[in-house]
Design a protein around this motif. Structure first.
Motif, short mmCIF file in Angstrom:
data_model
loop_
_atom_site.label_atom_id
_atom_site.label_comp_id
_atom_site.label_asym_id
_atom_site.label_seq_id
_atom_site.Cartn_x
_atom_site.Cartn_y
_atom_site.Cartn_z
N VAL A 166 10.79 -11.48 5.30
CA VAL A 166 10.01 -10.83 3.88
C VAL A 166 10.19 -9.70 3.60
N SER A 167 10.96 -9.27 2.59
CA SER A 167 11.03 -7.93 1.61
C SER A 167 9.94 -7.08 0.93
N VAL A 168 9.73 -5.86 1.18
CA VAL A 168 9.49 -5.58 -0.39
C VAL A 168 10.36 -4.17 -0.39
N ALA A 169 10.83 -4.26 -1.75
CA ALA A 169 11.72 -2.78 -2.58
C ALA A 169 10.34 -2.42 -3.65
N ASN A 170 10.81 -1.28 -3.63
CA ASN A 170 10.44 -0.05 -4.59
C ASN A 170 11.88 -0.28 -5.20
N ALA A 171 11.84 0.26 -7.12
CA ALA A 171 12.89 0.22 -7.00
C ALA A 171 12.90 2.35 -7.52
N GLY A 172 13.58 3.00 -7.52
CA GLY A 172 13.73 4.34 -7.65
C GLY A 172 14.02 5.54 -6.58
N ALA A 173 13.72 6.23 -6.54
CA ALA A 173 14.15 7.02 -5.54
C ALA A 173 12.65 7.30 -5.27
N PRO A 174 13.01 7.04 -4.04
CA PRO A 174 10.68 6.91 -3.46
C PRO A 174 10.91 8.32 -2.70
N THR A 175 9.93 9.10 -2.46
CA THR A 175 9.62 10.09 -2.11
C THR A 175 8.68 9.57 -0.45
N ALA A 209 0.81 -1.31 -0.10
CA ALA A 209 -0.11 -0.22 -0.62
C ALA A 209 1.29 0.90 0.15
N ASN A 210 1.58 1.30 1.33
CA ASN A 210 2.68 2.14 0.78
C ASN A 210 3.47 2.54 -0.19
N ALA A 211 4.59 1.45 -1.20
CA ALA A 211 4.71 1.54 -2.12
C ALA A 211 3.36 1.63 -3.40
N ALA A 212 2.61 1.62 -3.35
CA ALA A 212 2.10 2.37 -4.42
C ALA A 212 1.49 3.20 -4.08
N ARG A 213 1.55 3.63 -2.89
CA ARG A 213 1.29 5.52 -2.76
C ARG A 213 2.29 6.33 -2.82
N TYR A 214 3.69 6.01 -2.59
CA TYR A 214 4.58 6.70 -2.45
C TYR A 214 5.75 6.59 -3.24
N ARG A 215 5.66 5.38 -4.51
CA ARG A 215 6.94 5.29 -4.94
C ARG A 215 7.51 5.97 -5.76
N THR A 216 8.54 6.17 -6.67
CA THR A 216 8.36 6.57 -8.32
C THR A 216 7.88 6.06 -9.09
N PRO A 217 6.71 7.05 -9.67
CA PRO A 217 5.65 7.15 -10.99
C PRO A 217 6.92 5.46 -11.71
N GLY A 218 5.77 4.67 -12.29
CA GLY A 218 6.20 4.10 -13.42
C GLY A 218 7.34 2.66 -12.79
N SER A 219 7.71 3.33 -12.04
CA SER A 219 8.71 2.24 -10.89
C SER A 219 8.15 0.44 -10.45
N PRO A 220 8.86 -0.48 -10.46
CA PRO A 220 8.11 -1.47 -10.23
C PRO A 220 9.05 -1.72 -8.44
#
Length: 139
Positions: free
Chosen positions: A77-86, A52-63
């Protein structure tokens, strides 16, 4: 017939995010169906909040990548979103803070924050977390 394993539950959760347009990869290295219900439920809740946090705050278009690993000492368990998160300085929510308390109560750890150009949420629980009995404090 028993309850479906964590991998099945996580697959369904990931599919809901994919259907909403979020690119999510899911990797697991072991059969998680033998983990105690308390462990599976806690890990599921961590992934749910992290996605939920990754979908909301991730860099747009990043997996977003979800990985589970089981070893003799526990499960991670790990959840990581690529890019420079804000991240906002304060969201006013209690999601990760509350989860950190739940995870700690059963002998695990939860960390979240920047990690080499990505945002990472990582949870580690002992496989025998059901043996840990949280202490209830009454006034």
């Amino acid at each position: 017939m028993g309850r479906p394993g964590l991998a099945v539950d996580l697959h369904r959760l990931v599919e809901t995010y994919r259907a909403a347009g979020v690119e999510v990869g899911l990797e697991t290295d072991a059969d998680t169906s033998r983990l105690p219900l308390l462990v599976r439920g806690t890990l599921y809740r961590v992934v749910q909040e992290a996605l939920a946090n990754a979908a909301r705050y991730r860099t747009p278009g990043s997996p977003v990548k979800v990985c589970t690993t089981v070893d003799p000492g526990g499960v991670t368990v790990s959840v990581a979103n690529a890019g420079a998160p804000t991240r906002p300085s304060s969201s006013g929510g209690y999601g990760l803070t509350g989860l950190r308390e739940q995870v700690s109560a059963i002998g695990g750890t939860l960390r979240s924050g920047p990690d080499g150009g990505r945002w990472l949420v990582e949870c580690r629980l002992p496989q025998d977390a059901s043996a840990v009995r949280p202490t209830l404090v009454t006034p």
